[in-house]
Design an enzyme around this catalytic site. Structure first.
Site, PDB file in Angstrom:
ATOM      1  N   GLY A 148      10.502   6.351 -17.686  1.00  0.00           N
ATOM      2  CA  GLY A 148      11.885   6.486 -17.240  1.00  0.00           C
ATOM      3  C   GLY A 148      12.487   5.279 -16.540  1.00  0.00           C
ATOM      4  O   GLY A 148      13.524   5.391 -15.900  1.00  0.00           O
ATOM      5  N   ASP A 174       6.906  -1.376 -25.094  1.00  0.00           N
ATOM      6  CA  ASP A 174       6.637  -0.178 -24.283  1.00  0.00           C
ATOM      7  C   ASP A 174       7.432  -0.232 -22.988  1.00  0.00           C
ATOM      8  O   ASP A 174       7.189  -1.082 -22.139  1.00  0.00           O
ATOM      9  CB  ASP A 174       5.123  -0.132 -24.001  1.00  0.00           C
ATOM     10  CG  ASP A 174       4.679   1.134 -23.290  1.00  0.00           C
ATOM     11  OD1 ASP A 174       5.515   2.036 -23.069  1.00  0.00           O
ATOM     12  OD2 ASP A 174       3.481   1.216 -22.960  1.00  0.00           O
ATOM     13  N   MET A 202       5.002  -5.115 -22.485  1.00  0.00           N
ATOM     14  CA  MET A 202       5.583  -4.186 -21.504  1.00  0.00           C
ATOM     15  C   MET A 202       7.018  -4.623 -21.216  1.00  0.00           C
ATOM     16  O   MET A 202       7.246  -5.747 -20.777  1.00  0.00           O
ATOM     17  CB  MET A 202       4.784  -4.208 -20.200  1.00  0.00           C
ATOM     18  CG  MET A 202       3.396  -3.592 -20.243  1.00  0.00           C
ATOM     19  SD  MET A 202       3.307  -1.856 -20.728  1.00  0.00           S
ATOM     20  CE  MET A 202       4.483  -1.074 -19.632  1.00  0.00           C
ATOM     21  N   ASP A 260      -0.990   7.032 -22.100  1.00  0.00           N
ATOM     22  CA  ASP A 260      -0.975   6.101 -20.965  1.00  0.00           C
ATOM     23  C   ASP A 260      -2.027   6.494 -19.941  1.00  0.00           C
ATOM     24  O   ASP A 260      -1.928   7.539 -19.295  1.00  0.00           O
ATOM     25  CB  ASP A 260       0.412   6.115 -20.315  1.00  0.00           C
ATOM     26  CG  ASP A 260       1.430   5.382 -21.174  1.00  0.00           C
ATOM     27  OD1 ASP A 260       1.165   4.209 -21.510  1.00  0.00           O
ATOM     28  OD2 ASP A 260       2.467   5.972 -21.510  1.00  0.00           O
ATOM     29  N   MET A 317      -3.842   5.676 -16.502  1.00  0.00           N
ATOM     30  CA  MET A 317      -3.578   4.950 -15.246  1.00  0.00           C
ATOM     31  C   MET A 317      -4.559   5.407 -14.169  1.00  0.00           C
ATOM     32  O   MET A 317      -4.914   6.582 -14.111  1.00  0.00           O
ATOM     33  CB  MET A 317      -2.149   5.239 -14.777  1.00  0.00           C
ATOM     34  CG  MET A 317      -1.084   4.950 -15.824  1.00  0.00           C
ATOM     35  SD  MET A 317       0.566   5.131 -15.128  1.00  0.00           S
ATOM     36  CE  MET A 317       1.562   4.954 -16.623  1.00  0.00           C
ATOM     37  N   SER A 325       5.243   8.465 -26.067  1.00  0.00           N
ATOM     38  CA  SER A 325       4.312   8.446 -24.936  1.00  0.00           C
ATOM     39  C   SER A 325       4.261   9.831 -24.319  1.00  0.00           C
ATOM     40  O   SER A 325       5.281  10.345 -23.847  1.00  0.00           O
ATOM     41  CB  SER A 325       4.767   7.446 -23.876  1.00  0.00           C
ATOM     42  OG  SER A 325       4.091   7.732 -22.662  1.00  0.00           O
ATOM     43  N   HIS A 352       0.954   7.867 -28.248  1.00  0.00           N
ATOM     44  CA  HIS A 352       0.691   6.864 -27.211  1.00  0.00           C
ATOM     45  C   HIS A 352       0.226   7.569 -25.931  1.00  0.00           C
ATOM     46  O   HIS A 352       0.918   8.427 -25.388  1.00  0.00           O
ATOM     47  CB  HIS A 352       1.964   6.065 -26.945  1.00  0.00           C
ATOM     48  CG  HIS A 352       1.782   4.904 -26.017  1.00  0.00           C
ATOM     49  ND1 HIS A 352       1.266   3.691 -26.427  1.00  0.00           N
ATOM     50  CD2 HIS A 352       2.035   4.768 -24.686  1.00  0.00           C
ATOM     51  CE1 HIS A 352       1.222   2.851 -25.394  1.00  0.00           C
ATOM     52  NE2 HIS A 352       1.680   3.482 -24.327  1.00  0.00           N
ATOM     53  N   PHE A 356       5.073   3.907 -14.615  1.00  0.00           N
ATOM     54  CA  PHE A 356       5.929   5.091 -14.660  1.00  0.00           C
ATOM     55  C   PHE A 356       6.797   5.105 -15.916  1.00  0.00           C
ATOM     56  O   PHE A 356       7.183   4.046 -16.416  1.00  0.00           O
ATOM     57  CB  PHE A 356       6.844   5.125 -13.429  1.00  0.00           C
ATOM     58  CG  PHE A 356       6.074   5.082 -12.137  1.00  0.00           C
ATOM     59  CD1 PHE A 356       5.507   6.236 -11.616  1.00  0.00           C
ATOM     60  CD2 PHE A 356       5.882   3.874 -11.479  1.00  0.00           C
ATOM     61  CE1 PHE A 356       4.760   6.187 -10.449  1.00  0.00           C
ATOM     62  CE2 PHE A 356       5.139   3.820 -10.311  1.00  0.00           C
ATOM     63  CZ  PHE A 356       4.582   4.974  -9.790  1.00  0.00           C
ATOM     64  N   HIS A 375      -3.453   3.284 -24.173  1.00  0.00           N
ATOM     65  CA  HIS A 375      -3.013   2.149 -23.359  1.00  0.00           C
ATOM     66  C   HIS A 375      -3.713   2.244 -22.011  1.00  0.00           C
ATOM     67  O   HIS A 375      -3.374   3.099 -21.190  1.00  0.00           O
ATOM     68  CB  HIS A 375      -1.478   2.237 -23.228  1.00  0.00           C
ATOM     69  CG  HIS A 375      -0.862   1.174 -22.413  1.00  0.00           C
ATOM     70  ND1 HIS A 375       0.471   1.200 -22.037  1.00  0.00           N
ATOM     71  CD2 HIS A 375      -1.370   0.019 -21.896  1.00  0.00           C
ATOM     72  CE1 HIS A 375       0.755   0.128 -21.323  1.00  0.00           C
ATOM     73  NE2 HIS A 375      -0.345  -0.602 -21.211  1.00  0.00           N
ATOM     74  N   GLY A 422       8.870   7.288 -24.280  1.00  0.00           N
ATOM     75  CA  GLY A 422       8.513   8.502 -23.552  1.00  0.00           C
ATOM     76  C   GLY A 422       9.747   9.339 -23.313  1.00  0.00           C
ATOM     77  O   GLY A 422      10.030  10.298 -24.039  1.00  0.00           O
ATOM     78  N   SER A 423      10.522   8.960 -22.324  1.00  0.00           N
ATOM     79  CA  SER A 423      11.698   9.782 -21.983  1.00  0.00           C
ATOM     80  C   SER A 423      12.667   9.926 -23.146  1.00  0.00           C
ATOM     81  O   SER A 423      13.241  10.995 -23.346  1.00  0.00           O
ATOM     82  CB  SER A 423      12.413   9.250 -20.734  1.00  0.00           C
ATOM     83  OG  SER A 423      12.058   7.957 -20.418  1.00  0.00           O
ATOM     84  N   MET A 467      -4.454   1.223 -18.490  1.00  0.00           N
ATOM     85  CA  MET A 467      -3.953   0.514 -17.294  1.00  0.00           C
ATOM     86  C   MET A 467      -4.922   0.815 -16.164  1.00  0.00           C
ATOM     87  O   MET A 467      -4.586   1.496 -15.188  1.00  0.00           O
ATOM     88  CB  MET A 467      -2.518   0.992 -16.988  1.00  0.00           C
ATOM     89  CG  MET A 467      -1.510   0.501 -18.023  1.00  0.00           C
ATOM     90  SD  MET A 467       0.064   1.401 -17.981  1.00  0.00           S
ATOM     91  CE  MET A 467      -0.357   2.758 -19.083  1.00  0.00           C
TER      92      MET A 467
HETATM   93  C1  DX5 Z   1       4.539   2.816 -18.514  1.00  0.00           C
HETATM   94  C2  DX5 Z   1       3.951   3.316 -19.807  1.00  0.00           C
HETATM   95  C3  DX5 Z   1       4.939   3.692 -20.833  1.00  0.00           C
HETATM   96  C4  DX5 Z   1       5.914   4.768 -20.440  1.00  0.00           C
HETATM   97  C5  DX5 Z   1       7.167   4.594 -21.234  1.00  0.00           C
HETATM   98  O1  DX5 Z   1       3.542   2.246 -17.733  1.00  0.00           O
HETATM   99  O2  DX5 Z   1       3.096   2.326 -20.359  1.00  0.00           O
HETATM  100  O3  DX5 Z   1       4.270   4.049 -22.038  1.00  0.00           O
HETATM  101  O4  DX5 Z   1       5.424   6.051 -20.630  1.00  0.00           O
HETATM  102  O5  DX5 Z   1       8.096   5.519 -20.783  1.00  0.00           O
HETATM  103  P1  DX5 Z   1       9.643   5.354 -21.087  1.00  0.00           P
HETATM  104  O6  DX5 Z   1       9.806   5.345 -22.564  1.00  0.00           O
HETATM  105  O7  DX5 Z   1      10.218   6.574 -20.443  1.00  0.00           O
HETATM  106  O8  DX5 Z   1      10.102   4.076 -20.445  1.00  0.00           O
HETATM  107 ZN    ZN Z   2       2.164   2.705 -22.399  1.00  0.00          ZN
END
Ligand code: DX5
Ligand code: ZN
Length: 230
Positions: A147, A175, A139, A37, A39, A10, A35, A145, A68, A197-198, A70
């Site tokens: 992390g 995710d 999810m 995101d 938002m 991500s 990926h 967010f 994705h 992501g992180s 949102m």
């Molecule tokens: C959250 C996102 C995720 C997010 C995952 O709303 O949909 O894709 O970036 O981040 P980590 O892997 O850090 O939880």
């Molecule tokens: Zn996502």
């Protein structure tokens, strides 16, 4: 239907000032999908990336762009993201009044269609559209967010969904909070696309990209190991 394990970093955890280089770096580091995101500060409490950024990133990678969404309302923006270069468009059932119509619009744009379930959203929300979709995104944190910590009961949800899907060719993507420690649980339960992501970007940067490859390999090895052991 068994898909190979895929890792979808991500870019929410990337350096937003150098996104093109980050997308190149994770593509070279062994990512399978990118990926993205999206938002809107309304459906989720954060604002990120729009179609102009997706379009600007498109030339930086040949990998599928897994977008994705949102955002609410979502239908208004499907075409813009499709034209920007998305390959997969994933929506939340709560982001529009007519999920079936939204899915048909995505298919009419020639894209793969995904439906995402929040931690509190029941698996039944996808039951009537299993014949129409390519992917279910589970999810494992509340969206908004990077992390956050992995929500453990989502492992059982993945297992229930895999049973519901049967032999239909539908990806289960997980995710949120995915690491080399949580990847085995979800891979064993039936998830085949792991968003991280992180856990992918940690320890690295555009000027030090080696950790990206190490992190991707560690998550993949953990997931594949759990599958073999199953
Ligand atoms: C959250 C996102 C995720 C997010 C995952 O709303 O949909 O894709 O970036 O981040 P980590 O892997 O850090 O939880
Ligand atoms: Zn996502």
């Amino acid at each position: 239907m068994t898909f190979p394990v895929r890792i979808a970093p991500s870019i929410l955890s990337a350096d937003f000032a150098r996104l093109g280089e980050e997308v190149r770096a994770i593509s070279a580091a062994g990512a399978d999908w990118i990926h993205v995101d999206v938002m809107d500060g309304h459906f989720v409490p954060n604002i990120t990336i729009g179609p102009a950024v997706v379009k600007a990133l498109r030339p930086h990678s040949d990998l599928p762009f897994d977008v994705h969404l949102m955002i609410s309302p979502v239908d208004l923006y499907l075409e813009a993201f499709a034209e920007a270069g998305a390959d997969i468009l994933t929506v939340h059932p709560e982001s529009g009044p007519h999920l079936h119509r939204t899915i048909q619009r995505i298919k009419a744009l020639g894209k793969k269609a995904g439906v995402s379930l929040n931690p509190a959203s029941p698996v039944e929300l996808v039951a009537e559209v299993l014949g129409d979709i390519d992917l279910i995104l589970v999810m494992s944190v509340n969206p908004g967010f990077g992390g956050q910590s992995f929500i453990n009961p989502m492992v059982e949800k993945v297992r229930r969904l895999r049973a519901m899907i049967g032999d239909r060719p539908i990806h289960i993507e997980i995710d949120g909070g995915v690491t080399a420690a949580t990847a085995p649980l979800v891979a064993q339960a039936g998830a085949d696309v792991l968003v991280a992501g992180s856990a992918v970007f940690k320890g690295g940067s555009v000027s030090n990209t080696a950790p990206y490859g190490e992190n991707i390999r560690a998550i993949r090895a953990a997931a594949e190991g759990a599958r073999r052991a199953a």
